[in-house]
Scaffold this motif. Structure first.
Motif, short mmCIF file in Angstrom:
data_model
loop_
_atom_site.label_atom_id
_atom_site.label_comp_id
_atom_site.label_asym_id
_atom_site.label_seq_id
_atom_site.Cartn_x
_atom_site.Cartn_y
_atom_site.Cartn_z
N LYS B 57 0.82 -1.21 0.00
CA LYS B 57 0.00 0.00 0.00
C LYS B 57 0.86 1.27 0.00
CE LYS B 57 -1.82 1.64 3.72
NZ LYS B 57 -2.48 1.62 5.05
N LEU B 58 1.84 1.30 0.88
CA LEU B 58 2.65 2.51 1.03
C LEU B 58 3.53 2.75 -0.20
CD1 LEU B 58 3.60 2.09 4.79
CD2 LEU B 58 2.12 3.86 3.82
N ILE B 59 4.09 1.67 -0.75
CA ILE B 59 4.93 1.83 -1.94
C ILE B 59 4.08 2.33 -3.11
CG2 ILE B 59 6.25 0.55 -3.68
CD1 ILE B 59 7.35 -1.16 -1.35
N SER B 60 2.87 1.80 -3.21
CA SER B 60 1.98 2.26 -4.27
C SER B 60 1.63 3.74 -4.11
CB SER B 60 0.72 1.36 -4.25
OG SER B 60 -0.35 2.00 -4.82
N ASN B 61 1.38 4.16 -2.86
CA ASN B 61 1.10 5.57 -2.59
C ASN B 61 2.27 6.45 -3.00
OD1 ASN B 61 -1.31 4.85 -1.47
ND2 ASN B 61 -0.73 5.25 0.64
N MET B 62 3.47 6.01 -2.64
CA MET B 62 4.66 6.80 -2.93
C MET B 62 4.92 6.86 -4.44
SD MET B 62 7.36 6.02 0.14
CE MET B 62 7.07 4.30 0.53
N ALA B 63 4.72 5.73 -5.11
CA ALA B 63 4.92 5.69 -6.57
C ALA B 63 3.98 6.65 -7.27
CB ALA B 63 4.72 4.27 -7.08
N ARG B 64 2.74 6.68 -6.79
CA ARG B 64 1.75 7.57 -7.37
C ARG B 64 2.14 9.03 -7.15
NH1 ARG B 64 -2.82 6.78 -4.46
NH2 ARG B 64 -2.48 4.56 -4.75
N ALA B 65 2.61 9.32 -5.96
CA ALA B 65 3.02 10.69 -5.65
C ALA B 65 4.20 11.11 -6.53
CB ALA B 65 3.38 10.82 -4.18
N LEU B 66 5.13 10.17 -6.72
CA LEU B 66 6.32 10.49 -7.51
C LEU B 66 5.99 10.58 -8.99
CD1 LEU B 66 8.94 8.26 -5.65
CD2 LEU B 66 8.94 10.74 -5.74
N ASP B 67 4.87 10.00 -9.38
CA ASP B 67 4.44 10.04 -10.78
C ASP B 67 3.98 11.43 -11.21
OD1 ASP B 67 2.92 6.90 -11.87
OD2 ASP B 67 4.84 7.86 -12.31
N GLN B 68 3.58 12.23 -10.21
CA GLN B 68 3.09 13.57 -10.55
C GLN B 68 4.27 14.49 -10.84
OE1 GLN B 68 -0.29 13.46 -10.36
NE2 GLN B 68 -0.04 11.41 -9.51
N THR B 69 4.93 14.23 -11.97
CA THR B 69 6.16 14.98 -12.27
C THR B 69 5.90 16.47 -12.30
OG1 THR B 69 5.68 14.09 -14.46
CG2 THR B 69 7.77 13.43 -13.46
N GLY B 70 6.75 17.17 -11.58
CA GLY B 70 6.61 18.63 -11.51
C GLY B 70 5.77 19.04 -10.31
N ASN B 71 5.00 18.09 -9.81
CA ASN B 71 4.11 18.44 -8.69
C ASN B 71 4.12 17.34 -7.64
OD1 ASN B 71 2.24 19.99 -7.32
ND2 ASN B 71 0.49 19.00 -8.30
N VAL B 72 5.34 16.90 -7.32
CA VAL B 72 5.47 15.77 -6.39
C VAL B 72 5.19 16.21 -4.95
CG1 VAL B 72 7.08 14.08 -5.43
CG2 VAL B 72 7.14 14.60 -7.87
N ASP B 73 4.30 15.47 -4.30
CA ASP B 73 4.00 15.75 -2.90
C ASP B 73 5.02 15.02 -2.01
OD1 ASP B 73 0.92 15.47 -0.89
OD2 ASP B 73 2.94 16.16 -0.39
N PHE B 74 6.12 15.72 -1.75
CA PHE B 74 7.19 15.09 -0.97
C PHE B 74 6.78 14.86 0.48
CE2 PHE B 74 10.69 14.38 -3.71
CZ PHE B 74 10.66 15.35 -4.69
N LYS B 75 5.79 15.64 0.92
CA LYS B 75 5.30 15.46 2.29
C LYS B 75 4.63 14.10 2.43
CE LYS B 75 3.03 18.09 5.64
NZ LYS B 75 1.75 18.72 5.85
N LEU B 76 3.86 13.77 1.40
CA LEU B 76 3.17 12.48 1.40
C LEU B 76 4.17 11.34 1.34
CD1 LEU B 76 0.27 11.08 1.06
CD2 LEU B 76 0.94 10.81 -1.30
N VAL B 77 5.15 11.51 0.47
CA VAL B 77 6.18 10.47 0.35
C VAL B 77 6.88 10.32 1.69
CG1 VAL B 77 8.28 9.75 -0.85
CG2 VAL B 77 6.51 10.99 -2.10
N GLY B 78 7.18 11.46 2.31
CA GLY B 78 7.86 11.44 3.61
C GLY B 78 7.08 10.72 4.68
N SER B 79 5.79 11.00 4.77
CA SER B 79 5.00 10.35 5.82
C SER B 79 4.82 8.87 5.54
CB SER B 79 3.66 11.05 6.02
OG SER B 79 2.78 10.77 4.97
N SER B 80 4.71 8.50 4.27
CA SER B 80 4.61 7.08 3.91
C SER B 80 5.88 6.32 4.26
CB SER B 80 4.31 6.91 2.42
OG SER B 80 3.06 7.45 2.09
#
Lengths: 221, 155
Positions: B57-80
């Motif tokens: 679940k967490l890896i999928s969340n992070m992958a999705r966040a990183l997919d938003q090129t130019g608009n990566v939610d690093f906070k979300l990645v960080g908490s995951s």
């Protein structure tokens, strides 16, 4: 025949993470504690009988009807939680006249000295770094024993009423006992207890802790 | 001549020790085993399953966040990754935890390339561990089915 006075401690564990809840629950069970887990600070306060005013979360009151339905001997909480942090929960517990005697332990996956000292200063008994180990939990017993002994020494009079209840209906005493505590304090009751009654009192104390009704109570997210 | 049970037990012992020596598991996994008993006979398996579900679940969340090129939610990645680091630590998944530490650093410095690379490694690593632990549990089952006891392995 000497009655068994050693009874189980009941711990309230607070953690927003499902995995961590499972871990702390098993650790506590393995340490012979009864456990209730909740996933937030506000649910913890609710369980403890504090009413949280939705309009003003800083205003807490003890509902006049709600006594502490279940006697909690210790609260163990994660530090990092959304909404109310473990530190916030600690503060609210220590600010409440009804709850402040309950020992609180904080857990955190991060070793931040300033955080640790802040919690200890606010009244936390221990600060555990995650992952919490079985050996860590042996530190809890002294804290839980302190409050238990204190409570028992403070209320010899109140117990007398409970003996009447227990003699009538042993099956239901588990549920009926505790609410009597607070009400009876103000009443004039016979202060003298014979040794027979004291024995029965100890028996009451030892059985009221086993509450299969509350075992593994979890509030799902 | 070695009985089947003795052979299986030796395999189990050797395999367990190798997992520790190769750094897949650390002594927190040993702590987990202490929590398993007659009252909770499948505790390790349950916790490990929960952990792998979290990984997915967490890896999928992070992958999705990183997919938003130019608009990566690093906070979300960080908490995951914080969560994943916590659970991998609690389970004794040493390599996964180590990679989470690196991933967290990349995230904190908003190093996009580093995050992507690291996340891929976390994904590979958890799947590897999952397969190895499955092999270990299978060995346990074989021993029990053959009528033997699962040996206590001291690392």
């Amino acid at each position: 025949m000497v009655m068994e006075t050693e009874s189980q401690f009941h711990v309230l564990a607070v953690d927003d993470n499902r995995f961590d809840r499972k871990m702390i629950e098993r650790l506590l069970q393995k340490s012979s504690c009864q456990v209730t887990t909740v996933d937030s600070g506000s649910k913890a306060l609710e369980f403890l009988g504090l009413r949280v005013d939705d309009n003003d979360p800083n205003a807490l009151s003890t509902s006049p009807q709600i006594h502490q339905e279940v006697e909690i001997n210790l609260i163990i909480t994660d530090y990092c939680m959304p909404g109310m942090t473990g530190y916030d929960l600690l503060k609210k517990v220590k600010e409440s006249a009804a709850l402040r005697s309950i020992p609180v332990v904080i857990m955190s996956s991060e070793n931040v000295p300033a955080r640790i000292s802040r919690c200890l200063e606010e009244g936390a008994e221990e600060f555990f770094l995650k992952p919490v180990k079985l050996a860590d939990l042996t530190k809890l017993k002294p804290h839980m024993m302190k409050t238990k002994l204190k409570k028992e020494s403070e209320k010899p009079v109140a117990i007398e009423e409970e003996i009447v209840v227990s003699e009538k209906e042993e099956a239901s005493l588990v549920i009926e006992i505790l609410p009597l505590h607070q009400e009876l304090e103000s009443e004039q009751l016979e202060p003298m207890l014979s040794s027979n009654k004291r024995k029965a009192m100890e028996e009451v104390i030892s059985t009221d802790r086993s509450r299969p009704k509350y075992n593994d109570f979890t509030t799902s997210v | 001549m070695d009985t089947l049970i003795a052979q299986l037990q030796r395999q189990f012992r050797d395999y367990t020790i190798s997992l520790y020596h190769q750094g897949f598991l650390d002594d927190q996994f040993t702590e987990l085993k202490k929590l398993q008993d007659e009252c909770s006979p499948d505790f390790v398996a349950e916790v490990v399953t929960l952990f792998f579900e979290d990984c997915e679940k967490l890896i999928s969340n992070m992958a999705r966040a990183l997919d938003q090129t130019g608009n990566v939610d690093f906070k979300l990645v960080g908490s995951s990754v914080h969560q994943l680091k916590g659970s991998s630590s609690s389970v004794g998944a040493k390599r996964v935890k180590g990679l989470c530490v690196t991933l967290k650093e990349c995230c904190d410095s908003q190093n996009y390339e580093g995050c992507v690379r690291c996340l891929q490694q976390v994904d590979i690593e958890y799947k590897t561990l999952k397969a190895k632990l499955q092999d270990l549990f299978n060995l346990e089952q074989q021993i029990v089915q053959a009528g033997g006891r699962i040996p206590q392995v001291d690392i």
